[in-house]
Design a protein around this motif. Structure first.
Motif, PDB file in Angstrom:
ATOM      1  N   ILE A 191       0.848  -1.197   0.000  1.00 59.78           N
ATOM      2  CA  ILE A 191       0.000   0.000   0.000  1.00 59.78           C
ATOM      3  C   ILE A 191       0.879   1.240   0.000  1.00 59.78           C
ATOM      4  O   ILE A 191       1.766   1.367   0.839  1.00 59.78           O
ATOM      5  N   VAL A 243       3.447  -0.850  -6.710  1.00 60.91           N
ATOM      6  CA  VAL A 243       2.437  -0.593  -5.670  1.00 60.91           C
ATOM      7  C   VAL A 243       1.133  -1.282  -6.076  1.00 60.91           C
ATOM      8  O   VAL A 243       0.691  -1.160  -7.213  1.00 60.91           O
ATOM      9  N   GLU A 244       0.536  -2.005  -5.126  1.00 65.31           N
ATOM     10  CA  GLU A 244      -0.677  -2.748  -5.453  1.00 65.31           C
ATOM     11  C   GLU A 244      -1.941  -1.980  -5.102  1.00 65.31           C
ATOM     12  O   GLU A 244      -2.947  -2.053  -5.797  1.00 65.31           O
ATOM     13  N   GLN A 245      -1.901  -1.254  -3.978  1.00 59.61           N
ATOM     14  CA  GLN A 245      -3.060  -0.457  -3.585  1.00 59.61           C
ATOM     15  C   GLN A 245      -2.572   0.963  -3.307  1.00 59.61           C
ATOM     16  O   GLN A 245      -1.735   1.168  -2.429  1.00 59.61           O
TER      17      GLN A 245
END
Lengths: 287, 287, 287
Positions: B6, B29-31
């Motif tokens: 995150i 970055v995933e979220q």
């Protein structure tokens, strides 16, 4: 192919809560739509966007979370959101403005670990605030007799019928807690006390707590010093103090977080749930 | 299962930067939690949301990025964010408001490719602005003697002690650059010049640049015509002009972008990093 | 490794549309950057962030969606966005403020299922609004003769040259529709009627519709009762009524949604597309 799990985070504050967002993602939400400054007057179109975009079988992959520091504003959002749903056109909703529901559920879950509610009298201090009222509701719903404590007796009296309407058969009595002697009187026949007052306000002096001959469980939900119950530590978690089992705000934090995550996961099991205080307590019991 | 990465993007502008968001996503970055209009006064709760939601071992999967066009506002955010951390309750932070740190690091990296800083005198034009000050700091930290150029000598004099406090042993001298003759004097014994002035302002006329007998490297960080150094092209990248190696803003852009992405990735290696100009230069050296 | 598909959702309303966001995610968008309150004056930096962050071969993985309830504001955004692009520095853009383009395309697609446009006269009621104008454009572009209906003849007359400029050879005539007799006159030689008026305004009484001896297809784009065409049901989908094939707003909704999702997917096939009403009709034809 399964649709991604979407959580629509509706926050009434100027910035959406990072806390709620991290928990959502860690509970498996794949796409988080974050809204801030949301008002009951303007929420309808956001709800339409939730219910008019996926087929009936897929609506359970979309859900709404209500957050923000203002619990009354969150409650108003929940009312308006439920009004916007019709027939099968609905998604599941979790309301946890200011963490009020998860906190109350975690506190009551701690109480239920140690006492049989049917044989318990509990005093709630700061019972007229949003967390306090929820603690009263959940304890009364579990069968305990609850003393609704407030520094102003008129406020305590106002809360009783509100809770009684939600919990048929609730055993409630208003109780003024303006002075240490008032509090001592309430505690003299209570097995449980929960302090749910504002941050930094001490509601229960240490000597009053120690003087109670019936008290078994003391829970303080205030994490900011001075604590709401003098002599406790915010990290207390079933900590023995003066023959009483004590919990502080951080001590119930792990349970609160577990309930929060489990509730988010539960949202995506069907499209017709409304997760308020009672539902979160039930979720807590299954953990 | 590893927690999703995150990044909390805290932007001080009315809209969060799309540039910073794309780079974040492309760095893994995933979220991404995007906030705009963030102020130092109101950032505390956002930081609490970052540090109170994941366990100590997992905090390195959460990080904060500070952006926006106002570098001073970004610096104020960084100060407040660091103040909010305590003990192990912290996440890594990268500050790159207006791209100031990545730009300065990329510029100085280009300088270090061509000269030995210990034997170099560098003149920085527009040295009192946010990028200029960072270039001065990084060059001085690498061991170069730096002429802090400004059209107003009082401003140049103000900057020197600020940089000296951050870089012990810095070799700095204030230098007025109000006229071409002033600039010519500075360049007459400089091997390096970096122009870090505002967009569209020419700080170094072509004939002054050509007249310097010592100048080896000329770097212009202004991408908007007219350029800060006359006769260069924004796309110059170690381009030979009049016996000098020249770089334009776009010419150092690829390095800037690499540093930016590498810094984002670095954030997720531990939960205790603060990536400011110096750290980004170090990251640049490893690429 | 392929870059994640990023959609930059630019919404002119105070909250970004949840509807548009869910559709985007369900069409395969991996990272959605949601912006609200976007204005044409301030959109440039957002577009720069889109075009300056990925290489030429990767720009097709970034796209822009324009939404919000104000169609004119969305059109102004589109103009400004296209102006900001230069050479190969561009990303694909879809404009669907208030669903105007997908709605108009779905309505005209329904018309084309049942009639040969070259042999058709169509009356558009509420033709001066944003959806109405688009229906006129698309019908005229398909070769139909179109009666541009408005309660005020001056407005109808204003729209004709605007559409004619966009559709060379368009067969258009302004038509006042202030009274039922006016509408009856238009329908007496029309095979198609499309009602595109504001929500809750009945533009075509049932007896006028039934009295037309030429009418084959009646489409109402108003989902809020009272409907725009009396006697229809919002769920009508090629429903026979009085010898006429009838469609309501919900009846064309499934096609509208398919066009919307297909258009989002199309955005990511190259970086140089502008998807406006005409392109969405073409996309609809391929479904």
């Amino acid at each position: 192919m399964t649709k991604p799990r979407i959580l629509i985070q509706l926050d009434t504050d100027p910035q959406p809560s990072v806390f709620d967002s991290v928990v959502a993602v860690d509970a498996g939400v794949e796409q988080l739509f974050r809204h801030s400054g949301v008002t009951a007057e303007k929420v309808r179109d956001l709800v339409y966007g939730a219910i008019f975009t996926r087929g009936p079988d897929e609506l359970k992959h979309t859900a709404i979370f209500i957050g923000g520091s203002d619990v009354a504003a969150g409650e108003a959002l929940l009312v308006q959101i439920k009004r916007t749903f019709f027939g099968p056109m609905r998604v599941s909703v979790m309301m946890d403005a200011n963490g009020a529901n998860t906190t109350a559920a975690a506190a009551v879950l701690a109480v239920l670990k140690h006492v049989n509610p049917a044989e318990t009298t509990a005093t709630v201090l700061g019972a007229t605030g949003p967390v306090g009222q929820r603690v009263v509701r959940l304890l009364a719903g579990a069968g305990a007799a609850v003393r609704v404590g407030s520094r102003r007796i008129d406020r305590a009296k106002d809360v009783c019928p509100v809770v009684a309407a939600a919990v048929p058969g609730a055993k409630l009595s208003p109780h003024v807690t303006a002075s240490p002697a008032d509090v001592a009187l309430a505690l003299s026949t209570s097995q449980v006390v929960v302090a749910a007052g504002p941050p930094g306000a001490c509601l229960l002096p240490a000597e009053v707590r120690r003087a109670s001959k019936t008290l078994k469980v003391a829970i303080d939900l205030n994490a900011v010093p001075p604590l709401g119950i003098e002599g406790l530590d915010a990290r207390d978690k079933a900590t023995q103090r003066d023959g009483q089992l004590c919990y502080g705000a951080l001590g119930i934090g792990a349970t609160k977080m577990k309930i929060h995550k489990a509730a988010i996961r539960r949202l995506f099991e069907s499209n017709d749930q409304v997760l308020d205080a009672e539902e979160m307590l039930e979720i807590g019991k299954t953990l």
